[in-house]
Scaffold this active site. Structure first.
Site, PDB file in Angstrom:
ATOM      1  N   LYS A 111      37.370  32.026 -58.877  1.00 17.20           N
ATOM      2  CA  LYS A 111      38.479  32.918 -58.574  1.00 17.20           C
ATOM      3  C   LYS A 111      38.726  33.793 -59.442  1.00 17.20           C
ATOM      4  CE  LYS A 111      40.153  30.318 -54.848  1.00 17.20           C
ATOM      5  NZ  LYS A 111      39.110  29.096 -55.284  1.00 17.20           N
TER       6      LYS A 111
HETATM    7  C1  PLP Z   1      38.619  28.502 -54.068  1.00 18.55           C
HETATM    8  C2  PLP Z   1      37.522  27.170 -54.914  1.00 18.55           C
HETATM    9  C3  PLP Z   1      36.371  27.060 -53.740  1.00 18.55           C
HETATM   10  C4  PLP Z   1      36.418  27.249 -51.827  1.00 18.55           C
HETATM   11  O1  PLP Z   1      36.060  29.190 -51.856  1.00 18.55           O
HETATM   12  P1  PLP Z   1      36.444  29.765 -50.691  1.00 18.55           P
HETATM   13  O2  PLP Z   1      36.627  30.809 -50.932  1.00 18.55           O
HETATM   14  O3  PLP Z   1      38.329  29.571 -49.955  1.00 18.55           O
HETATM   15  O4  PLP Z   1      35.509  29.095 -49.646  1.00 18.55           O
HETATM   16  C5  PLP Z   1      35.165  25.898 -53.600  1.00 18.55           C
HETATM   17  N1  PLP Z   1      34.887  25.585 -55.336  1.00 18.55           N
HETATM   18  C6  PLP Z   1      36.335  26.332 -56.202  1.00 18.55           C
HETATM   19  C7  PLP Z   1      36.190  25.453 -57.608  1.00 18.55           C
HETATM   20  C8  PLP Z   1      37.331  26.918 -56.040  1.00 18.55           C
HETATM   21  O5  PLP Z   1      38.203  27.140 -56.919  1.00 18.55           O
END
Ligand code: PLP
Length: 453
Positions: A111
């Site tokens: 993110k």
């Molecule tokens: C947010 C997150 C996901 C999921 O990603 P999406 O974009 O919501 O599908 C997977 N792994 C980690 C470590 C995350 O922080």
């Protein structure tokens, strides 16, 4: 470039306004009016660029209302906080198995790619408009800490992240609460994640309050997040050996469908990514969707991969819009039906570019163990979902969405090792500042009035 809503009832906006608005007023999500078509020649020219240069070459097509040099500076600054020189290194586990490491940002999860950039975009907009903003969000873990680290110490911005007290992992809480920055407020709600989410929705829905405090939302549906995430798929594809470029399936640990959507949109822009595999944990709404064409949430069951413990995949509406051949009316009707009935069955469902898998907690432990034994490589519990049921006759790029050191207990249970990272060791020693607040919109409203800009 202009941006339209998936529900068609919002006038088209420029990039900066679409980013500042987040959710469109008609309830839809913003998308480019038309997608660019990148050519072989573009791809050849991009092959040797560094990550920030590539990001600039890509985003300048979209962020047409930001001066080129300003955009370049914002991007350079966003990825200067990453600890690996390649930003998104592609690791070769074998000739046909690659891992794209997306965890070298400040909070060790993918993110950061979007939220470091979004933080700089917000700061730029505040400066341009001579206004301050208060950013508000609810989190069960990774989004909140990545958003906080995107806005940390940025002039003109304050950030308020609500999280359920005692229900995030201790390290995630420390990432939010040990920054030492005065514009950061980690608000420990005396309730559940759903309570926190409902409070944020209520406050953002109060237009008078929202305007008066110049509130902005941080969530996974912001247009800038999806576009920033396209770049690492592009970077990975450009760095694959030629045979793998043609054949590789991208495997994406998935919750809200934001990450994999970015890859799929890049494919629609002419970058020849072969196909995608959506890897869910036991919260398997998307696994069921891609196997049955029915989109039907179930109760959320907490798992070893908590950032994927989601049953409503907010970014799915963008996929639906393209599936409907950009028919906003049809998309709106489906979303309304979904709201009314709690599920939708999609007619003529065509997901030929997608496969899907799901992993139980047992599968997660087993996959962490398998990858360690076979490749001497440690993966986190989210990434472990990506290693479920891989077809050994195919080429895969598995996206590693978090650093294993963020989830020491699960890793220890799987392989008896406790991975660490210097940044996490450092925050263990720092002072924690949290703001406990009662789980009511009134209490949070008062807190914002007293502490907002
Ligand atoms: C947010 C997150 C996901 C999921 O990603 P999406 O974009 O919501 O599908 C997977 N792994 C980690 C470590 C995350 O922080």
């Amino acid at each position: 470039m202009r941006y339209v809503s998936t529900r068609g009832l919002t006038p088209a906006l420029g990039f900066s306004d679409a980013v500042a608005t987040g959710l469109a007023p008609d309830g839809g999500l913003f998308l480019p009016e038309t997608l660019p078509e990148f050519t072989r020649r573009d791809l050849e020219a991009w092959a040797r660029l560094s990550y920030p240069e590539l990001c600039h070459a890509f985003l300048r097509t979209f962020a047409t209302d930001i001066p080129e040099e300003t955009l370049r500076t914002l991007i350079t600054r966003s990825y200067a906080t990453f600890s690996h020189p390649e930003i998104a290194p592609l690791k070769h586990l074998s000739d046909d198995l690659f891992v794209l490491e997306l965890f070298h940002g400040p909070t060790l999860a993918f993110k950061d790619f979007a939220l470091q950039l979004l933080g700089n975009l917000y700061e730029y907009q505040c400066r341009e408009r001579g206004e301050s903003i208060n950013v508000l969000g609810a989190t069960s873990g990774d989004t909140g800490s990545a958003a906080i680290h995107g806005l940390l110490g940025k002039p003109g911005t304050a950030i308020f992240i609500l999280y359920p007290e005692g229900r995030t992992s201790p390290l995630q809480e420390r990432q939010m609460a040990c920054t030492g920055a005065s514009n950061v407020h980690a608000i420990a709600i005396q309730g559940t994640f759903d309570d926190a989410q409902a409070i944020v929705k209520e406050l953002l829905g109060d237009q008078t309050f929202r305007k008066r405090h110049r509130l902005s939302a941080v969530n996974s549906i912001n247009l800038a997040r999806v576009l920033a995430q396209c770049v690492y798929y592009l970077y990975a594809w450009l760095h694959l050996p030629p045979r793998a470029q043609a054949e590789a399936e991208f495997v994406v640990p998935t919750g809200n469908f934001g990450n994999v959507l970015a890859g799929w949109m890049l494919q629609k822009m002419g970058v020849p990514l072969r196909s995608f595999r959506v890897a869910t944990n036991q919260n398997d709404i998307l696994y069921r969707l891609f196997n049955t064409g029915e989109y039907k949430p179930d109760a959320v069951r907490p798992s070893h991969a908590p950032s994927m413990d989601i049953q409503v995949a907010s970014n799915f509406e963008r996929f639906l819009y393209y599936h409907n051949e950009k028919n906003a009316k049809a998309t709106m009707a489906q979303m309304e039906q979904f709201k009314k009935d709690g599920s939708i069955k999609i007619a003529n469902f065509n997901a030929s570019n997608f496969a899907a898998t799901r992993s139980t907690d047992e599968d997660i432990l087993k996959n962490i163990r398998m990858v360690k034994e076979k490749y001497d490589y440690v993966i986190d519990p989210h990434t472990a979902c990506g290693f479920q049921d891989l077809d050994p006759s195919r080429t895969h790029v598995v996206l590693a969405t978090a650093h294993p050191a963020k989830f020491p207990a699960v890793i220890n249970e799987a392989i008896g090792e406790t991975p660490t990272d210097p940044s996490l060791e450092a925050i263990k020693k720092k002072k924690m500042v949290t703001y406990p607040v009662e789980a009511t919109a009134e209490a949070v409203r008062t807190f914002l009035e007293e502490n907002g800009l």
